[in-house]
Design an enzyme around this catalytic site. Structure first.
Site, PDB file in Angstrom:
ATOM      1  N   GLU A 124      -4.244  -3.347  10.053  1.00  0.00           N
ATOM      2  CA  GLU A 124      -3.958  -4.460  10.975  1.00  0.00           C
ATOM      3  C   GLU A 124      -2.992  -5.425  10.310  1.00  0.00           C
ATOM      4  OE1 GLU A 124      -7.536  -6.305  12.368  1.00  0.00           O
ATOM      5  OE2 GLU A 124      -8.317  -4.413  13.182  1.00  0.00           O
ATOM      6  N   GLY A 143      -4.700  -4.833   5.707  1.00  0.00           N
ATOM      7  CA  GLY A 143      -4.135  -3.550   5.284  1.00  0.00           C
ATOM      8  C   GLY A 143      -5.000  -2.977   4.173  1.00  0.00           C
ATOM      9  N   ILE A 159       1.108   2.202  12.551  1.00  0.00           N
ATOM     10  CA  ILE A 159       0.432   3.401  13.051  1.00  0.00           C
ATOM     11  C   ILE A 159       1.435   4.554  13.190  1.00  0.00           C
ATOM     12  CG2 ILE A 159      -1.014   4.350  14.898  1.00  0.00           C
ATOM     13  CD1 ILE A 159      -2.231   2.012  13.108  1.00  0.00           C
ATOM     14  N   ARG A 195      -6.025  11.880   0.905  1.00  0.00           N
ATOM     15  CA  ARG A 195      -5.120  11.443  -0.168  1.00  0.00           C
ATOM     16  C   ARG A 195      -4.551  12.622  -0.956  1.00  0.00           C
ATOM     17  NH1 ARG A 195      -8.512   5.914  -1.088  1.00  0.00           N
ATOM     18  NH2 ARG A 195      -7.353   4.684   0.438  1.00  0.00           N
ATOM     19  N   ARG A 217      28.702  19.328 -11.746  1.00  0.00           N
ATOM     20  CA  ARG A 217      29.468  18.100 -11.980  1.00  0.00           C
ATOM     21  C   ARG A 217      29.926  18.020 -13.441  1.00  0.00           C
ATOM     22  NH1 ARG A 217      32.224  13.687  -9.873  1.00  0.00           N
ATOM     23  NH2 ARG A 217      32.168  12.037 -11.431  1.00  0.00           N
ATOM     24  N   GLY A 233      24.950   9.491 -10.073  1.00  0.00           N
ATOM     25  CA  GLY A 233      25.846   8.345 -10.269  1.00  0.00           C
ATOM     26  C   GLY A 233      26.247   7.729  -8.935  1.00  0.00           C
ATOM     27  N   GLU A 243      -1.409   4.967   2.968  1.00  0.00           N
ATOM     28  CA  GLU A 243      -2.705   5.606   2.632  1.00  0.00           C
ATOM     29  C   GLU A 243      -3.366   4.931   1.433  1.00  0.00           C
ATOM     30  OE1 GLU A 243      -3.155   9.570   4.998  1.00  0.00           O
ATOM     31  OE2 GLU A 243      -4.310   9.116   3.237  1.00  0.00           O
TER      32      GLU A 243
HETATM   33  N1  CAA Z   1     -17.175   7.212   0.448  1.00  0.00           N
HETATM   34  C1  CAA Z   1     -18.367   6.788   0.957  1.00  0.00           C
HETATM   35  N2  CAA Z   1     -18.745   5.482   0.957  1.00  0.00           N
HETATM   36  C2  CAA Z   1     -17.885   4.587   0.417  1.00  0.00           C
HETATM   37  C3  CAA Z   1     -16.632   4.962  -0.126  1.00  0.00           C
HETATM   38  C4  CAA Z   1     -16.301   6.346  -0.108  1.00  0.00           C
HETATM   39  N3  CAA Z   1     -15.145   6.785  -0.605  1.00  0.00           N
HETATM   40  N4  CAA Z   1     -16.016   3.858  -0.589  1.00  0.00           N
HETATM   41  C5  CAA Z   1     -16.829   2.823  -0.356  1.00  0.00           C
HETATM   42  N5  CAA Z   1     -17.964   3.271   0.248  1.00  0.00           N
HETATM   43  C6  CAA Z   1     -19.131   2.472   0.641  1.00  0.00           C
HETATM   44  C7  CAA Z   1     -19.694   1.690  -0.548  1.00  0.00           C
HETATM   45  O1  CAA Z   1     -20.608   2.485  -1.286  1.00  0.00           O
HETATM   46  C8  CAA Z   1     -20.380   0.513   0.134  1.00  0.00           C
HETATM   47  O2  CAA Z   1     -21.580   0.987   0.709  1.00  0.00           O
HETATM   48  P1  CAA Z   1     -22.938   0.074   0.832  1.00  0.00           P
HETATM   49  O3  CAA Z   1     -22.689  -0.898   1.906  1.00  0.00           O
HETATM   50  O4  CAA Z   1     -23.960   1.095   1.199  1.00  0.00           O
HETATM   51  O5  CAA Z   1     -23.132  -0.543  -0.494  1.00  0.00           O
HETATM   52  C9  CAA Z   1     -19.428   0.221   1.307  1.00  0.00           C
HETATM   53  O6  CAA Z   1     -18.740   1.458   1.576  1.00  0.00           O
HETATM   54  C10 CAA Z   1     -18.435  -0.889   1.023  1.00  0.00           C
HETATM   55  O7  CAA Z   1     -17.659  -0.502  -0.097  1.00  0.00           O
HETATM   56  P2  CAA Z   1     -16.846  -1.521  -0.999  1.00  0.00           P
HETATM   57  O8  CAA Z   1     -17.747  -2.675  -1.342  1.00  0.00           O
HETATM   58  O9  CAA Z   1     -16.216  -0.763  -2.108  1.00  0.00           O
HETATM   59  O10 CAA Z   1     -15.737  -2.051   0.047  1.00  0.00           O
HETATM   60  P3  CAA Z   1     -14.525  -3.053  -0.133  1.00  0.00           P
HETATM   61  O11 CAA Z   1     -14.470  -3.956   1.039  1.00  0.00           O
HETATM   62  O12 CAA Z   1     -14.570  -3.699  -1.491  1.00  0.00           O
HETATM   63  O13 CAA Z   1     -13.207  -2.120   0.015  1.00  0.00           O
HETATM   64  C11 CAA Z   1     -11.459  -0.586  -0.607  1.00  0.00           C
HETATM   65  C12 CAA Z   1     -12.954  -0.980  -0.643  1.00  0.00           C
HETATM   66  C13 CAA Z   1     -11.399   0.632  -1.517  1.00  0.00           C
HETATM   67  C14 CAA Z   1     -10.545  -1.657  -1.131  1.00  0.00           C
HETATM   68  C15 CAA Z   1     -11.054  -0.197   0.862  1.00  0.00           C
HETATM   69  O14 CAA Z   1     -10.955  -1.342   1.656  1.00  0.00           O
HETATM   70  C16 CAA Z   1      -9.762   0.610   0.906  1.00  0.00           C
HETATM   71  O15 CAA Z   1      -9.753   1.830   0.729  1.00  0.00           O
HETATM   72  N6  CAA Z   1      -8.597  -0.055   1.200  1.00  0.00           N
HETATM   73  C17 CAA Z   1      -7.326   0.666   1.389  1.00  0.00           C
HETATM   74  C18 CAA Z   1      -7.133   1.044   2.825  1.00  0.00           C
HETATM   75  C19 CAA Z   1      -6.176   2.170   3.039  1.00  0.00           C
HETATM   76  O16 CAA Z   1      -6.088   3.109   2.266  1.00  0.00           O
HETATM   77  N7  CAA Z   1      -5.446   2.101   4.141  1.00  0.00           N
HETATM   78  C20 CAA Z   1      -4.537   3.151   4.513  1.00  0.00           C
HETATM   79  C21 CAA Z   1      -4.389   3.216   5.989  1.00  0.00           C
HETATM   80  S1  CAA Z   1      -3.882   4.794   6.596  1.00  0.00           S
HETATM   81  C22 CAA Z   1      -2.232   4.930   6.359  1.00  0.00           C
HETATM   82  O17 CAA Z   1      -1.607   4.184   5.663  1.00  0.00           O
HETATM   83  C23 CAA Z   1      -1.622   6.145   6.957  1.00  0.00           C
HETATM   84  C24 CAA Z   1      -0.501   5.935   7.877  1.00  0.00           C
HETATM   85  O18 CAA Z   1      -0.635   5.909   9.092  1.00  0.00           O
HETATM   86  C25 CAA Z   1       0.856   5.885   7.300  1.00  0.00           C
END
Ligand code: CAA
Length: 379
Positions: free
Chosen positions: A126, A130, A156, A242, A267, A338, A362
């Site tokens: 959003e 992000g 998106i 990923r 070259r 170059g 991602e």
């Molecule tokens: N698998 C399962 N559960 C998971 C997990 C995983 N990989 N990662 C976290 N969790 C769980 C945690 O265990 C926790 O669970 P509980 O509530 O049971 O304790 C819960 O989820 C919350 O986890 P965090 O406290 O770690 O969450 P956070 O708010 O600190 O955020 C973050 C974690 C890794 C920063 C996450 O927000 C993130 O991945 N951000 C990046 C987003 C991203 O990659 N966006 C890409 C969009 S897609 C795109 O770009 C493609 C396109 O169209 C071009």
């Protein structure tokens, strides 16, 4: 440990390589310059089984493993990263259905995308959320047997082309990750409107848009999983998608190396081909070494996904290393070319522009390092 590709994997690699060489690479510059979506080329890729690769045979798909998908994506990206992103992000859009959908939902949505050429968009990011997924603002309010969605998604991929959208929304912004739900929404649903196409630096063949949600009514039966499970569905999706980003970056970097080796042989400077000078040889050697390492990390993380293991740390290793490698390798390719490398007459400036996005989408490479560090500290 056996690093040999099976006969089936070699044949898949050959199919994707031939498609990249004959259909993608010769048209890449046009779609890049025009910033046009190459629908006909993506459709041909679908006909060859190179789109929606992750859909199991039970739902009419080709049922490729994640390792197989990575092998194919590397070849496609060698031809054009923008087209590879359009293809790969379609699988990203399907993955929440595979991760969180019921058998009935899988039958309905996945079969729809395998029986006909349909594209899917993954709607997570959003304007103000992000990296911080839990901070999303797109609101889902329950109204009888429907949810009503209001808000905006951005960045998106396939946004203007998709027939289906997997969408993440929150029931309660204050609950952060605990309030997030996932939905599947077909194109044409009233209130869902793709916005203006982004005018991007690179990967210009891929269609990237804002998507507006204005009182979009979604049947409760189209929710994936239960209320509050959306965040984990998103994280589990990204753990699985990923590795192909690592493969995509490896394809870009391999193309830059191929172009650089050919140029270094031809070259001349100071009366000799520039490949004879150590200054250029060392650049080529570092490119080749890091591409190989990125490919190995990518295939290892994909293999872990295929084994059903939690691959968060390894997927982040692959995404981060291979995409940083692509940025460095393409920058060095421009250096080897170059002044010529800085012009649109030669292919390497496009590769450098395309590579930059790999470090951002991602999950930025800063987020990958955060995921890796958190996993280390948890162990
Ligand atoms: N698998 C399962 N559960 C998971 C997990 C995983 N990989 N990662 C976290 N969790 C769980 C945690 O265990 C926790 O669970 P509980 O509530 O049971 O304790 C819960 O989820 C919350 O986890 P965090 O406290 O770690 O969450 P956070 O708010 O600190 O955020 C973050 C974690 C890794 C920063 C996450 O927000 C993130 O991945 N951000 C990046 C987003 C991203 O990659 N966006 C890409 C969009 S897609 C795109 O770009 C493609 C396109 O169209 C071009």
């Amino acid at each position: 440990m056996d690093f040999t590709l099976s006969d089936e994997q070699q044949s898949l690699q050959e199919t994707a390589r031939r498609f990249a060489q004959t259909e993608i690479a010769p048209n890449a510059a046009h779609y890049d310059q025009a910033a046009e979506f190459p629908r006909e080329i993506i459709k041909k890729a679908w006909e060859l089984g190179l789109v929606s690769m992750c859909v199991p045979e039970a739902y009419g798909g080709v049922g490729l493993s994640m390792l197989d998908s990575c092998i194919a994506v590397e070849e496609i990206a060698w031809g054009c990263a923008g087209m590879a992103t359009s293809i790969m992000c379609n699988d990203l859009g399907l993955m929440p259905i595979l991760v969180g959908g019921s058998d009935e939902q899988k039958k309905r949505w996945l079969t729809e995308c395998t029986s006909d050429f349909k594209l899917v968009s993954f709607c997570l990011s959003e304007p103000n959320a992000g990296s911080d997924v839990a901070g999303m603002q797109l609101l889902a309010e329950r109204d009888g047997d429907h949810y009503v969605l209001n808000g905006t998604k951005c960045w998106i991929t396939n946004g203007g082309e998709a027939d289906l959208f997997t969408v993440f929304a929150t029931l309660d912004r204050a609950s952060r990750h605990k309030g997030i739900c996932a939905f599947v929404i077909p194109r044409g649903t009233p209130g869902l409107a793709p916005g203006k196409k982004e005018d991007k630096m690179g990967q210009r063949a891929s269609d990237t848009r804002v998507i507006h949600f204005d009182n979009v009514r979604v049947p409760a039966s189209d929710q994936l999983g239960q209320e509050g499970e959306g965040f984990k569905i998103a994280m589990q999706t990204l753990d699985r998608t990923r590795p192909p980003i690592g493969a995509l970056a490896t394809g870009i970097a391999r193309r830059a190396l191929d172009e650089s080796v050919a140029y270094a042989k031809e070259r001349k400077a100071f009366g000799f081909p520039i490949g004879g000078f150590q200054a250029v040889q060392f650049l080529l050697a570092d490119m080749a070494k890091d591409i190989e390492a990125g490919r190995l990390l990518t295939r290892q993380s994909a293999w872990m996904v295929d084994q059903g293991m939690r691959a968060s740390k390894y997927s982040s290793f692959a995404k981060c290393f291979a995409t940083d490698t692509a940025m460095r390798v393409t920058t060095d390719a421009v250096q080897i070319f170059g002044g010529n490398g800085y012009t649109k007459e030669y292919p390497v400036e496009k590769l450098m522009r395309d590579a930059k996005l790999m470090q951002i989408y991602e999950g930025t490479n800063q987020i990958q390092r955060l995921v890796i560090a958190r996993e280390l500290l948890k162990e």
